[in-house]
Design a protein around this motif. Structure first.
Motif, mmCIF file in Angstrom:
data_model
loop_
_atom_site.group_PDB
_atom_site.id
_atom_site.type_symbol
_atom_site.label_atom_id
_atom_site.label_comp_id
_atom_site.label_asym_id
_atom_site.label_seq_id
_atom_site.Cartn_x
_atom_site.Cartn_y
_atom_site.Cartn_z
ATOM 1 N N ALA A 44 -0.015 2.807 8.886
ATOM 2 C CA ALA A 44 -0.294 2.149 7.846
ATOM 3 C C ALA A 44 1.931 1.813 8.318
ATOM 4 O O ALA A 44 2.584 0.779 7.415
ATOM 5 C CB ALA A 44 0.396 3.716 6.856
ATOM 6 N N LEU A 45 2.574 2.769 8.826
ATOM 7 C CA LEU A 45 3.806 1.666 8.659
ATOM 8 C C LEU A 45 4.270 1.177 10.632
ATOM 9 O O LEU A 45 5.426 0.375 10.785
ATOM 10 C CB LEU A 45 4.546 3.221 9.826
ATOM 11 N N ALA A 46 2.568 1.199 11.315
ATOM 12 C CA ALA A 46 3.064 -0.015 12.447
ATOM 13 C C ALA A 46 3.708 -0.976 12.378
ATOM 14 O O ALA A 46 4.203 -1.972 13.286
ATOM 15 C CB ALA A 46 1.767 0.098 13.062
ATOM 16 N N MET A 78 0.436 -1.281 -0.104
ATOM 17 C CA MET A 78 0.027 -0.089 0.466
ATOM 18 C C MET A 78 0.388 0.992 0.078
ATOM 19 O O MET A 78 2.035 1.156 1.056
ATOM 20 C CB MET A 78 -1.011 0.378 1.097
ATOM 21 N N MET A 79 1.467 2.491 -0.749
ATOM 22 C CA MET A 79 1.069 3.377 -0.911
ATOM 23 C C MET A 79 1.096 4.468 0.666
ATOM 24 O O MET A 79 -0.171 4.420 0.632
ATOM 25 C CB MET A 79 1.028 4.011 -1.980
ATOM 26 N N VAL A 80 2.166 4.661 1.250
ATOM 27 C CA VAL A 80 1.877 5.672 2.115
ATOM 28 C C VAL A 80 1.995 7.480 1.332
ATOM 29 O O VAL A 80 3.240 7.470 1.277
ATOM 30 C CB VAL A 80 3.033 5.456 2.798
ATOM 31 N N ARG A 81 0.973 8.035 2.673
ATOM 32 C CA ARG A 81 1.008 9.280 1.708
ATOM 33 C C ARG A 81 0.869 10.126 2.849
ATOM 34 O O ARG A 81 -0.219 10.817 3.127
ATOM 35 C CB ARG A 81 -0.611 9.686 0.193
ATOM 36 N N PHE A 82 2.043 10.991 2.991
ATOM 37 C CA PHE A 82 1.985 11.970 3.825
ATOM 38 C C PHE A 82 0.952 13.036 3.840
ATOM 39 O O PHE A 82 1.083 13.334 4.469
ATOM 40 C CB PHE A 82 4.046 12.101 3.439
ATOM 41 N N LYS A 83 1.415 13.877 2.887
ATOM 42 C CA LYS A 83 0.355 14.982 2.754
ATOM 43 C C LYS A 83 -1.061 14.450 2.739
ATOM 44 O O LYS A 83 -1.914 15.394 3.145
ATOM 45 C CB LYS A 83 0.796 15.402 1.457
ATOM 46 N N ASP A 84 -1.574 13.327 2.709
ATOM 47 C CA ASP A 84 -2.719 13.367 2.425
ATOM 48 C C ASP A 84 -2.911 12.281 4.109
ATOM 49 O O ASP A 84 -4.462 11.935 3.712
ATOM 50 C CB ASP A 84 -3.171 12.062 1.522
ATOM 51 N N SER A 85 -1.868 11.975 4.768
ATOM 52 C CA SER A 85 -2.626 11.490 5.892
ATOM 53 C C SER A 85 -2.376 11.872 7.697
ATOM 54 O O SER A 85 -0.861 12.988 7.757
ATOM 55 C CB SER A 85 -1.786 10.181 5.929
ATOM 56 N N THR A 86 -3.136 11.948 8.148
ATOM 57 C CA THR A 86 -2.530 12.548 9.674
ATOM 58 C C THR A 86 -1.374 11.056 10.301
ATOM 59 O O THR A 86 -1.583 10.185 9.886
ATOM 60 C CB THR A 86 -4.197 12.315 11.146
ATOM 61 N N ALA A 87 -1.218 11.699 11.247
ATOM 62 C CA ALA A 87 -0.221 11.197 12.433
ATOM 63 C C ALA A 87 -0.739 9.661 12.413
ATOM 64 O O ALA A 87 -0.241 8.765 12.473
ATOM 65 C CB ALA A 87 0.209 11.810 13.557
ATOM 66 N N ASN A 98 8.133 3.488 -0.619
ATOM 67 C CA ASN A 98 6.240 2.874 0.165
ATOM 68 C C ASN A 98 5.642 4.514 -0.244
ATOM 69 O O ASN A 98 4.716 4.267 0.055
ATOM 70 C CB ASN A 98 6.687 1.301 -0.077
ATOM 71 N N ALA A 99 6.325 5.488 -0.339
ATOM 72 C CA ALA A 99 5.691 6.568 0.390
ATOM 73 C C ALA A 99 5.487 7.724 -1.202
ATOM 74 O O ALA A 99 6.192 7.467 -1.454
ATOM 75 C CB ALA A 99 5.770 7.318 1.974
ATOM 76 N N GLY A 100 4.673 8.097 -1.094
ATOM 77 C CA GLY A 100 4.348 9.114 -2.180
ATOM 78 C C GLY A 100 4.259 10.684 -1.306
ATOM 79 O O GLY A 100 3.917 10.661 -0.554
ATOM 80 N N LEU A 101 4.668 11.611 -2.042
ATOM 81 C CA LEU A 101 5.473 12.514 -1.327
ATOM 82 C C LEU A 101 5.316 13.465 -2.971
ATOM 83 O O LEU A 101 5.685 14.313 -3.264
ATOM 84 C CB LEU A 101 6.686 13.444 -0.849
ATOM 85 N N PRO A 102 3.287 13.627 -3.127
ATOM 86 C CA PRO A 102 2.987 14.118 -4.759
ATOM 87 C C PRO A 102 3.238 15.826 -4.139
ATOM 88 O O PRO A 102 2.994 16.519 -3.055
ATOM 89 C CB PRO A 102 1.735 13.880 -4.712
ATOM 90 N N ALA A 156 10.670 16.401 1.572
ATOM 91 C CA ALA A 156 11.468 15.475 0.693
ATOM 92 C C ALA A 156 11.472 14.581 2.392
ATOM 93 O O ALA A 156 11.604 14.677 3.560
ATOM 94 C CB ALA A 156 12.763 16.451 0.498
ATOM 95 N N PHE A 157 11.902 13.285 1.968
ATOM 96 C CA PHE A 157 12.021 12.238 2.500
ATOM 97 C C PHE A 157 13.934 12.419 3.130
ATOM 98 O O PHE A 157 14.676 12.598 2.671
ATOM 99 C CB PHE A 157 12.063 11.093 1.755
ATOM 100 N N PRO A 158 13.965 12.223 4.084
ATOM 101 C CA PRO A 158 14.817 12.974 5.151
ATOM 102 C C PRO A 158 16.254 11.546 4.869
ATOM 103 O O PRO A 158 15.211 10.383 4.731
ATOM 104 C CB PRO A 158 14.382 12.120 6.394
ATOM 105 N N ARG A 159 17.307 11.657 4.354
ATOM 106 C CA ARG A 159 18.435 10.647 4.502
ATOM 107 C C ARG A 159 19.113 10.022 5.772
ATOM 108 O O ARG A 159 18.567 8.493 5.673
ATOM 109 C CB ARG A 159 19.750 11.168 3.782
ATOM 110 N N SER A 160 18.615 10.646 6.358
ATOM 111 C CA SER A 160 18.286 9.319 7.521
ATOM 112 C C SER A 160 17.802 10.852 9.285
ATOM 113 O O SER A 160 17.468 11.757 8.868
ATOM 114 C CB SER A 160 20.224 9.926 8.267
ATOM 115 N N LEU A 161 17.326 9.489 10.124
ATOM 116 C CA LEU A 161 16.465 10.605 11.160
ATOM 117 C C LEU A 161 16.572 9.933 12.383
ATOM 118 O O LEU A 161 17.098 8.673 12.721
ATOM 119 C CB LEU A 161 15.607 10.264 11.018
#
Ligand code: SF4
Length: 357
Positions: free
Chosen positions: A16-18, A1-10, A58-62, A39-44
């Protein structure tokens, strides 16, 4: 399943990530990192490289494509033309708030639909008819794009651009939650306004959901015959039904109801209009926001200064509740209330930009 960051509450992101072993705390951290950088971070910290690699795959950032921008030479309002999931353009407006030097901020006026099906007579968007609903990410990204192009931070968002937010309820509320969450764009709930022309089921849902955002209702006339003449929605949700829903909202939330009044010369600025309004809202705490009509077609005119002064006197005498005059700027670039129609004015004031990556 595509995870959409700007379309999802925390919470949605966490669900989706559990399965990847991401806790709610880390899902929030990831959400904040992605939305702030766009943008997606390289490290966190505390998130493995393997998980970040999985997120990137697997995540979308349109991103919206900016098709144009116009800045008002008069007041600094800026209108942006965007393209999202469909080919049709829609607008967002950046409203500068004047504060002391060093404390300037902006408010984003967002579209929730392309066009609008409600057909208010004084509104250019209404003349377009409804094209489609915007997704939550298309609303969240309007703020992200405006913020990226602004010298000053975005501290407020008003769903008062193209469209009737209550007819795209789920996406609008999801977008408002993402804008508000500390791990989202962290805009305070009191600085997020959701407006409606009077969609009663939407107001009842807003009340039942106990949302912390501000509700603004476009009233414009307390006379059902006059209101019907400029707001066809009055036929579907007449004033008595609307007022009942607003009384329920006030009872449940304790909030003062904000009513918007688009002032049209000779139509809704007479003493009789103030008397009718006072009778309609009796016992309900309201604040009345007065906004000049902006009709590029020239059919409706705003009140003259003496007409406005007389109307304000009548409101003071009869309504006896707070009244504010709202400045609706960017007229010269067709960015003011009621002027959005998916286009920019003449080429002299335009700034075009290549599509966002
Ligand atoms: S004023 Fe609002 S509800 Fe009415 S037509 Fe325009 S966008 Fe739609």
């Amino acid at each position: 399943m595509m995870v959409r960051f700007k379309d999802s509450t925390a919470d949605e992101l966490h669900a989706a990530l559990a399965p990847r072993g991401i806790s709610l705390r880390l899902a929030r951290r990831l959400q904040a990192a992605v939305l702030r950088r766009d943008a997606f971070p390289r490290s966190l910290p505390e998130v493995s490289e393997k998980t970040l690699a999985w997120v990137r795959e697997n995540a979308g950032l349109p991103k919206l494509v900016q098709k144009g921008k116009a800045v008002s030479a008069r007041d600094g309002f800026a209108k942006y033309l965007f393209q999202g999931e469909g080919p049709e353009p829609f607008e967002a407006v950046r409203i500068p708030l004047l504060h002391r030097a060093g404390e300037e901020k902006v408010v984003a006026c967002l579209s929730s639909q392309v066009g609008c099906g409600l057909g208010c007579a004084f509104c250019a968007t209404g003349r377009m008819g409804l094209v489609r609903n915007l997704s939550a990410w298309e609303m969240v990204d309007q703020v992200i794009r405006l913020a990226a192009d602004s010298e000053h931070p975005v501290r407020g968002a008003v769903f008062m651009g193209m469209g009737e937010p209550m007819l795209n309820y789920e996406a609008v509320v999801r977008a408002a939650r993402i804008l508000n969450e500390p791990c989202g764009l962290a805009i305070s709930a009191e600085a997020i306004s959701i407006s409606t022309a009077g969609i009663v089921p939407g107001i009842r849902r807003f009340t039942a959901d106990r949302l912390p955002f501000r509700l603004v209702v476009s009233l414009t006339s307390a006379d059902p015959f006059r209101r019907r003449g400029v707001m066809p929605l009055e036929r579907t949700h007449p004033l008595p039904e609307l007022m009942e829903a607003l009384r329920e909202y006030h009872k449940a939330s304790g909030q003062r109801v904000i009513l918007a009044w688009t002032m049209i010369s000779g139509f809704n600025t007479r003493e009789e209009d103030a008397i009718q309004l006072a009778a309609l809202v009796r016992g309900l705490p309201v604040r009345l926001d007065l906004i000049d009509v902006n009709d590029a077609a020239g059919r409706f005119k705003p009140p003259s200064p003496p007409e406005l002064a007389a109307f304000r006197d009548a409101l003071r005498k009869h309504l006896k509740m707070p009244v504010a005059r709202r400045y609706s700027g960017g007229r010269d670039i067709h960015a003011a209330c009621g002027m959005l129609a998916g286009s920019l004015p003449g080429p002299s004031r335009r700034e075009s930009r290549s599509p966002a990556s």
